[in-house]
Design a protein around this motif. Sequence first.
Motif, mmCIF file in Angstrom:
data_model
loop_
_atom_site.group_PDB
_atom_site.id
_atom_site.type_symbol
_atom_site.label_atom_id
_atom_site.label_comp_id
_atom_site.label_asym_id
_atom_site.label_seq_id
_atom_site.Cartn_x
_atom_site.Cartn_y
_atom_site.Cartn_z
ATOM 1 N N UNK A 19 0.830 -1.203 0.000
ATOM 2 C CA UNK A 19 0.000 0.000 0.000
ATOM 3 C C UNK A 19 0.869 1.259 0.000
ATOM 4 N N UNK A 20 1.895 1.244 0.831
ATOM 5 C CA UNK A 20 2.795 2.397 0.917
ATOM 6 C C UNK A 20 3.392 2.714 -0.445
ATOM 7 N N UNK A 21 3.807 1.675 -1.105
ATOM 8 C CA UNK A 21 4.410 1.825 -2.409
ATOM 9 C C UNK A 21 3.428 2.465 -3.392
ATOM 10 N N UNK A 22 2.213 1.974 -3.384
ATOM 11 C CA UNK A 22 1.198 2.490 -4.300
ATOM 12 C C UNK A 22 0.845 3.934 -3.963
ATOM 13 N N UNK A 23 0.674 4.195 -2.668
ATOM 14 C CA UNK A 23 0.296 5.540 -2.231
ATOM 15 C C UNK A 23 1.330 6.551 -2.712
ATOM 16 N N UNK A 24 2.587 6.235 -2.461
ATOM 17 C CA UNK A 24 3.635 7.182 -2.792
ATOM 18 C C UNK A 24 3.744 7.383 -4.305
ATOM 19 N N UNK A 25 3.512 6.306 -5.064
ATOM 20 C CA UNK A 25 3.710 6.424 -6.505
ATOM 21 C C UNK A 25 2.475 6.800 -7.291
ATOM 22 N N UNK A 26 1.307 6.704 -6.706
ATOM 23 C CA UNK A 26 0.139 7.015 -7.534
ATOM 24 C C UNK A 26 -0.623 8.250 -7.078
ATOM 25 N N UNK A 111 -5.886 -6.476 -7.086
ATOM 26 C CA UNK A 111 -6.547 -5.920 -8.267
ATOM 27 C C UNK A 111 -5.764 -4.772 -8.888
ATOM 28 N N UNK A 112 -4.903 -4.162 -8.093
ATOM 29 C CA UNK A 112 -4.207 -2.984 -8.591
ATOM 30 C C UNK A 112 -3.259 -3.392 -9.696
ATOM 31 N N UNK A 113 -3.181 -2.544 -10.693
ATOM 32 C CA UNK A 113 -2.535 -2.963 -11.932
ATOM 33 C C UNK A 113 -1.108 -2.464 -12.073
ATOM 34 N N UNK A 114 -0.739 -1.466 -11.279
ATOM 35 C CA UNK A 114 0.554 -0.845 -11.503
ATOM 36 C C UNK A 114 0.402 0.367 -12.412
ATOM 37 N N UNK A 118 -4.990 4.592 -12.855
ATOM 38 C CA UNK A 118 -6.047 3.669 -12.490
ATOM 39 C C UNK A 118 -5.980 3.303 -11.007
ATOM 40 N N UNK A 119 -4.770 3.072 -10.535
ATOM 41 C CA UNK A 119 -4.591 2.693 -9.136
ATOM 42 C C UNK A 119 -4.985 3.831 -8.195
ATOM 43 N N UNK A 120 -4.658 5.058 -8.611
ATOM 44 C CA UNK A 120 -5.003 6.210 -7.779
ATOM 45 C C UNK A 120 -6.517 6.256 -7.604
ATOM 46 N N UNK A 121 -7.214 5.895 -8.674
ATOM 47 C CA UNK A 121 -8.661 5.861 -8.680
ATOM 48 C C UNK A 121 -9.191 4.811 -7.707
ATOM 49 N N UNK A 122 -8.590 3.628 -7.802
ATOM 50 C CA UNK A 122 -9.036 2.518 -6.953
ATOM 51 C C UNK A 122 -8.692 2.726 -5.483
ATOM 52 N N UNK A 123 -7.508 3.260 -5.272
ATOM 53 C CA UNK A 123 -7.037 3.385 -3.908
ATOM 54 C C UNK A 123 -7.931 4.356 -3.128
ATOM 55 N N UNK A 124 -8.582 5.252 -3.892
ATOM 56 C CA UNK A 124 -9.497 6.198 -3.284
ATOM 57 C C UNK A 124 -10.611 5.519 -2.516
ATOM 58 N N UNK A 125 -11.096 4.408 -3.029
ATOM 59 C CA UNK A 125 -12.206 3.745 -2.349
ATOM 60 C C UNK A 125 -11.699 2.962 -1.149
ATOM 61 N N UNK A 126 -10.434 2.695 -1.135
ATOM 62 C CA UNK A 126 -9.867 1.902 -0.065
ATOM 63 C C UNK A 126 -9.547 2.789 1.133
ATOM 64 N N UNK A 127 -9.127 4.014 0.844
ATOM 65 C CA UNK A 127 -8.775 4.928 1.928
ATOM 66 C C UNK A 127 -7.317 4.738 2.313
ATOM 67 N N UNK A 128 -6.515 5.751 2.135
ATOM 68 C CA UNK A 128 -5.084 5.576 2.380
ATOM 69 C C UNK A 128 -4.691 5.977 3.792
ATOM 70 N N UNK A 129 -5.450 6.885 4.385
ATOM 71 C CA UNK A 129 -5.272 7.222 5.788
ATOM 72 C C UNK A 129 -3.868 7.636 6.166
#
Length: 635
Positions: A19-26, A111-114, A118-129
């Motif tokens: 998650x950290x990786x995705x948050x920082x990069x997307x 589900x995240x694709x890299x 798209x991931x920024x979009x998806x991560x929004x519903x997950x909540x990065x907190x």
Amino acid sequence: MALDAHQEKLNFQAEVKQLLNIVVHSLYSNKEIFLRELIANASDASDKFKFEALSDPALNENDASTQIRINFDKAARTITISDNGIGMSRDEVVTNLGTIAKSGTREFLAQLSGDQKNDAHLIGQFGVGFYSAFIVADKVTVMTRRAGLGSEHGVCWESAGDGEYTVSNVDKATRGTEIILHIKENEDEFLENWRLRSIITKYSDHLNISILMPKYTEDEKATEEWETVNRATALWTLAKNNITDEQYKEFYKYVAHDMEDPLAWTHHRIEGGNIDYSCLIYLPARAPFDLWQRDTHHGLKLYVQRVFIMDKVEQFVPHYLRFVRGVLDTSALPLNISREILQDHQVIPKLRAALVRHVLDLLERLAKDDPAKYADFWKEFGNVLKEGPAEDFANRERIAKLLRFASTHADHGQHVGLADYVARMKAKQNRIYYITAENVNAAKSSPHLEVFRKNDIEVLLLTDKIDEWVVSHLPEFEGKSLQSVAKGDLALDELVTEDADAKEAEERKDQAQQKEFESLLKEIQTILTEQIKEVRLSHRLTTSPACLVRDQDALGPQMERLLKAAGQTVTEAKPILELNPEHAIILKMQGLDQEQLREWTQIIYEQALLAEGSSLPEPAVFVQRINKVWMKMFE
Ligand code: ADP
Ligand code: MG
């Protein structure tokens, strides 16, 4: 000292690393949200503190007030967010900041694709907190102490967001949490007074807590004095016309932990009735990743007279409306209410009925005023709302109006409501026809639709696996019964002609056909005695030779599959085989010898099975039969 501090180096749970990786990069295009997230956490912590202090005043430690303080140090390149909320113990720090408790996280992350957008979009519903801190910080230090524990129980958590973190014990005089962000090299824009203030007012103006920053002199020098930056009045307590759409949207992001704007909302302040309450209810634009998870809780944030009581209170919204988010504030419940007491407090049913009414009003309004938006809602949450007729008997008619289905009379991908259907019904039509199938194309090409197509009668196409179950809870709509085109005898009243001569001619034709096919029907009945209940001439076919239908009150194939999948024993009712007396093949069958009739009958029956979407018991035998008949043509 080092030993006393008991420093531990720990690894983040694998999901957190990912998650950290995705948050920082997307999330680089919307960096400022880190402050919103950290303020939201501080506000939640203060709410929790206030609630716990109600029953345990010792937690106040001589200061019952709560506020959030934000400061920065340009030279040291830090931003500090501190609260005097509930704080965390060492165990809580490890659990809350080192793991993700949400169930389904792993599946979600998979589900995240890299693809960053798209991931920024998806991560929004997950909540990065909390982890959003690492968008702007290359190191984060958390100093915290749980309210009520001695100052020696402070905890220091530190991480560079690269896979591990340390925890150690520290002394912390005040309760609550202080988060120090060590700002990354190229993120200097956040080390500015005006910038921080504008982010705070943008996102957190109407949180129910004061957010303070040092007062600045006219030439931009920080003073020792603190001042409140936000308005700090709970949004739902304001009059509607004092609230802008932007404020409603920002507040939504806070309550729903969503990064996208809501689709719609409804806000009520009811005073002087028999129950006083305010509610602000939102429809999210998109379904959260865990909407279908059984063990996740959904519900409203409950406040009693502005004091936060509980999150995700499920009692106020029925399961079929579990997609709504928002707050309920009431003075009708005691401040010291617990989850257990809440279960059966006498005002709950009344509040619940009121909230359901508000949500259904909102949906009706949306459907009427903005059908395109309603279609978006339906796409995301339609299958949840479909649980309504079974769950909420009292509101069945209202919910039925909100349901949408594909239809023979709508473009592909479009859905219609039952009211639209009724408005389009033929003059003498008194039933709402539907067909259930695996998908729209299968439904549209079903032989059961032939007579409807020929006469331009609309049929709803029910392709979701719960649809048949849904309509089983909707015996009628506006006085019109719902009728499967694959069930019962289906003499279509709407096609009966008024003309007495024509009527008589038709009846005569029917009788003649009945007589003509009598012996064939008997023979076929004998051949298929194991498989079918009955064989008869059909009123619904125009181009197909045969189809299978069910008794009026039998389960349809979709329902049978659903129940079987749910592990229930299903007593399978044998279908009825209907033949098209005008079809060349059926006419030809009258002259066949015994063996040929047997072959043809099997083929007719098996074709009918295929056409309704059922599978064949012996597909290879079917193919052999077809080929055998085919080969005859070469003889
Ligand atoms: P969420 O807020 O959705 O639970 P976060 O990632 O924002 O997720 O925070 C994780 C958890 O860490 C929170 O649920 C809370 O238990 C804890 N936490 C974060 N910030 C604070 C804080 N300022 N005070 C107390 N607990 C906090
Ligand atoms: Mg949070």
